[in-house]
Write an enzyme that holds these catalytic residues in place. Sequence first.
Site, PDB file in Angstrom:
ATOM      1  N   LEU A  60      53.105  31.043  43.632  1.00 61.51           N
ATOM      2  CA  LEU A  60      54.455  30.649  43.530  1.00 61.51           C
ATOM      3  C   LEU A  60      54.334  29.292  43.085  1.00 61.51           C
ATOM      4  O   LEU A  60      55.248  28.527  42.564  1.00 61.51           O
ATOM      5  CB  LEU A  60      55.406  30.338  44.887  1.00 61.51           C
ATOM      6  CG  LEU A  60      55.627  31.741  45.242  1.00 61.51           C
ATOM      7  CD1 LEU A  60      56.561  31.363  46.845  1.00 61.51           C
ATOM      8  CD2 LEU A  60      56.808  32.183  44.199  1.00 61.51           C
ATOM      9  N   GLY A  61      53.064  28.488  42.948  1.00 63.85           N
ATOM     10  CA  GLY A  61      53.030  27.155  42.598  1.00 63.85           C
ATOM     11  C   GLY A  61      52.857  26.287  43.752  1.00 63.85           C
ATOM     12  O   GLY A  61      53.507  25.090  43.722  1.00 63.85           O
ATOM     13  N   TYR A  70      38.017  35.507  37.193  1.00 67.16           N
ATOM     14  CA  TYR A  70      39.273  36.412  36.893  1.00 67.16           C
ATOM     15  C   TYR A  70      39.751  36.580  38.318  1.00 67.16           C
ATOM     16  O   TYR A  70      41.089  37.071  38.255  1.00 67.16           O
ATOM     17  CB  TYR A  70      38.774  37.771  36.495  1.00 67.16           C
ATOM     18  CG  TYR A  70      38.800  37.880  35.055  1.00 67.16           C
ATOM     19  CD1 TYR A  70      39.614  37.192  33.926  1.00 67.16           C
ATOM     20  CD2 TYR A  70      37.661  38.613  34.070  1.00 67.16           C
ATOM     21  CE1 TYR A  70      39.645  37.446  32.776  1.00 67.16           C
ATOM     22  CE2 TYR A  70      37.625  38.703  32.836  1.00 67.16           C
ATOM     23  CZ  TYR A  70      38.788  37.958  32.141  1.00 67.16           C
ATOM     24  OH  TYR A  70      38.627  38.197  30.538  1.00 67.16           O
ATOM     25  N   ILE A  84      46.278  37.754  57.497  1.00 66.91           N
ATOM     26  CA  ILE A  84      45.653  37.602  58.695  1.00 66.91           C
ATOM     27  C   ILE A  84      44.598  36.282  58.522  1.00 66.91           C
ATOM     28  O   ILE A  84      44.479  35.646  59.348  1.00 66.91           O
ATOM     29  CB  ILE A  84      44.720  38.940  58.800  1.00 66.91           C
ATOM     30  CG1 ILE A  84      45.347  40.329  59.146  1.00 66.91           C
ATOM     31  CG2 ILE A  84      43.564  38.793  60.035  1.00 66.91           C
ATOM     32  CD1 ILE A  84      44.873  41.523  59.103  1.00 66.91           C
ATOM     33  N   PRO A 105      64.551  37.445  51.069  1.00 65.34           N
ATOM     34  CA  PRO A 105      63.049  37.316  51.308  1.00 65.34           C
ATOM     35  C   PRO A 105      62.771  35.991  51.762  1.00 65.34           C
ATOM     36  O   PRO A 105      61.751  35.957  52.532  1.00 65.34           O
ATOM     37  CB  PRO A 105      62.568  37.218  49.850  1.00 65.34           C
ATOM     38  CG  PRO A 105      63.517  38.227  49.068  1.00 65.34           C
ATOM     39  CD  PRO A 105      64.854  37.691  49.643  1.00 65.34           C
ATOM     40  N   CYS A 163      29.106  22.717  27.889  1.00 65.71           N
ATOM     41  CA  CYS A 163      28.000  23.312  28.883  1.00 65.71           C
ATOM     42  C   CYS A 163      27.316  24.531  28.288  1.00 65.71           C
ATOM     43  O   CYS A 163      26.479  24.342  27.282  1.00 65.71           O
ATOM     44  CB  CYS A 163      28.787  23.815  30.059  1.00 65.71           C
ATOM     45  SG  CYS A 163      27.662  24.504  31.480  1.00 65.71           S
ATOM     46  N   HIS A 190      30.952  18.859  31.890  1.00 65.14           N
ATOM     47  CA  HIS A 190      32.361  19.321  31.769  1.00 65.14           C
ATOM     48  C   HIS A 190      33.213  18.061  31.697  1.00 65.14           C
ATOM     49  O   HIS A 190      33.817  17.726  32.735  1.00 65.14           O
ATOM     50  CB  HIS A 190      32.609  20.082  32.927  1.00 65.14           C
ATOM     51  CG  HIS A 190      31.816  21.628  32.882  1.00 65.14           C
ATOM     52  ND1 HIS A 190      32.687  22.808  32.311  1.00 65.14           N
ATOM     53  CD2 HIS A 190      30.709  22.076  33.390  1.00 65.14           C
ATOM     54  CE1 HIS A 190      31.737  23.829  32.276  1.00 65.14           C
ATOM     55  NE2 HIS A 190      30.680  23.205  33.216  1.00 65.14           N
ATOM     56  N   GLU A 215      36.205  18.044  30.786  1.00 64.17           N
ATOM     57  CA  GLU A 215      37.630  18.453  31.346  1.00 64.17           C
ATOM     58  C   GLU A 215      37.927  18.192  32.464  1.00 64.17           C
ATOM     59  O   GLU A 215      39.027  17.791  32.945  1.00 64.17           O
ATOM     60  CB  GLU A 215      37.987  19.710  30.794  1.00 64.17           C
ATOM     61  CG  GLU A 215      36.995  20.727  31.743  1.00 64.17           C
ATOM     62  CD  GLU A 215      35.589  21.307  31.205  1.00 64.17           C
ATOM     63  OE1 GLU A 215      35.332  22.399  31.617  1.00 64.17           O
ATOM     64  OE2 GLU A 215      34.986  20.576  30.317  1.00 64.17           O
TER      65      GLU A 215
END
Length: 533
Positions: A15-16, A54, A147, A189, A378, A505, A507
Amino acid sequence: MTKFIFVTGGVVSGLGKGITSASLGMLMKARGFRTTNIKIDPYLNYDAGTMNPYQHGEVFVLDDGGEVDLDLGNYERFLDTSLSFDHNITTGKVYSAVIEKERKGEYLGATVQVIPHITNEIKERIRRIARDYDVVIVEIGGTVGDIEGMPFLEAARQMQLEEGRENVAFVHVTYVPKLKVVGEQKTKPTQHSVKELRSLGIQPDAIVARSEEPLEESARRKISLFTNVPEEAVISAYDVEDTYEVPLMLEKEGLARYLVRRLGLPEREPDLEKWREMVEKYKSLDKEVEIAIVGKYVKLADSYLSIKEALKHSSVANDVKVKIRWIEAEDVERKGVKLLEGVDGIIVPGGFGARGSEGKMMAIRYARENDIPFLGICFGFQLTVVEFARNVLGLKGAHSTEIDPQTPYPVVDLMPEQRDLDRLGGTMRLGAYPVHIKPNTLAKRLYGREIVYERHRHRWEVNPDYIEKLESAGLVFSGIAGDDERRMEILELPDHSYFIATQFHPEFKSRPMNPAPVFRGLVRAARERKYGG
């Protein structure tokens, strides 16, 4: 007295919460409060270091070498700060610590249980971070009802009891869908999610309602009525084009203002002028360049989140929007470099393993031979060395020993200290290390300094035995490791419009108001290529 704000999520994941937490932290800091963010990840992994991008998005690396959840990258960018490995609490860390203490006999023969031993460990870790801050925002990952998250929610409940309600607040992020069939926003909800949270002993103080469109007043009233949260604390957080707009939206909705009053903090006006200017400038950009990212995890854009953000930071600095062309490296192997035609710049990012490596090198060669602005990061740095060795030096079969252990020309090899390790987690060359930059180079012009500290995450390096040969053929190593002068950190081609690659890196240290120099340079070069100087 430190104030704690716990951010939880309900209904669905993704959701962010991270952007909400980062935005709230930024709004508190803009009011002059010493603020920090903590991310709780309920998974059993000790850290994010061995996770597939992923599954979990990019692995973000901190100055101290911590491999953490990508949300900590958002925290650092929004608050313009540097966090520590302790700012990421995982179930793996907590259970490891408790079991270690039990083995040492620190529990004096007690039966070790989730309550109180696990919950006490969680609280201790939060409080350890909190000592130097006025406001600590703790995001609990996952969704209420999972959980894995139960011990953390219980620890948060206990903290409100122990610290006092006046010092602990709860913000619950939920989803308010709009069904096309009925054409109205549905609050059920959210009601059920809050009911679940209250069954655990937690009453939210504010609700951030995520939706595609601004929250309707009727929906706001209904959420307030059924969740026992004041209407002013039901916050509309609708979809926006740019995540950097979220702090401004939440400020307009009054979230930070409400929490300041709720926690008894002194009321102050936030200094958001520069942030607002940055957001407005980005929205008004009318020129555009297209930069290709040739990677192996491009199907999930979050795998390269920090690169995306660094390009955004650099677009504002260069008055030009950056459109990203996502290219799967294996597709380049199958379809050729025609996939790169028309781009104004190329990035080959980090990664591990053989899959897609030949496609990445095809992209590197295309950039080198066609004078297209290029940045390698890299693994992209290492493959740039391999491509140059093969196609300029003529070392047929040259490779990295990571991919081809039997290569006749191991121009990239495993670092000596990485040999004979019996575990993968947390054993790479990780974190911020000094890089010495040579004078009269592109790197020196970009950074403007002789020594910089950049974040690393690698096991392989340029083989020192081949450095002289590579340099004699025209490759310039313009950055060298401060801890080992035989370790190459930056390479460039001086006769190219913009061709640079880094072992580190860059970034990870890029910020909205202070873009990473090599990204800023790449976007500038792409703009000049398309529109002229």
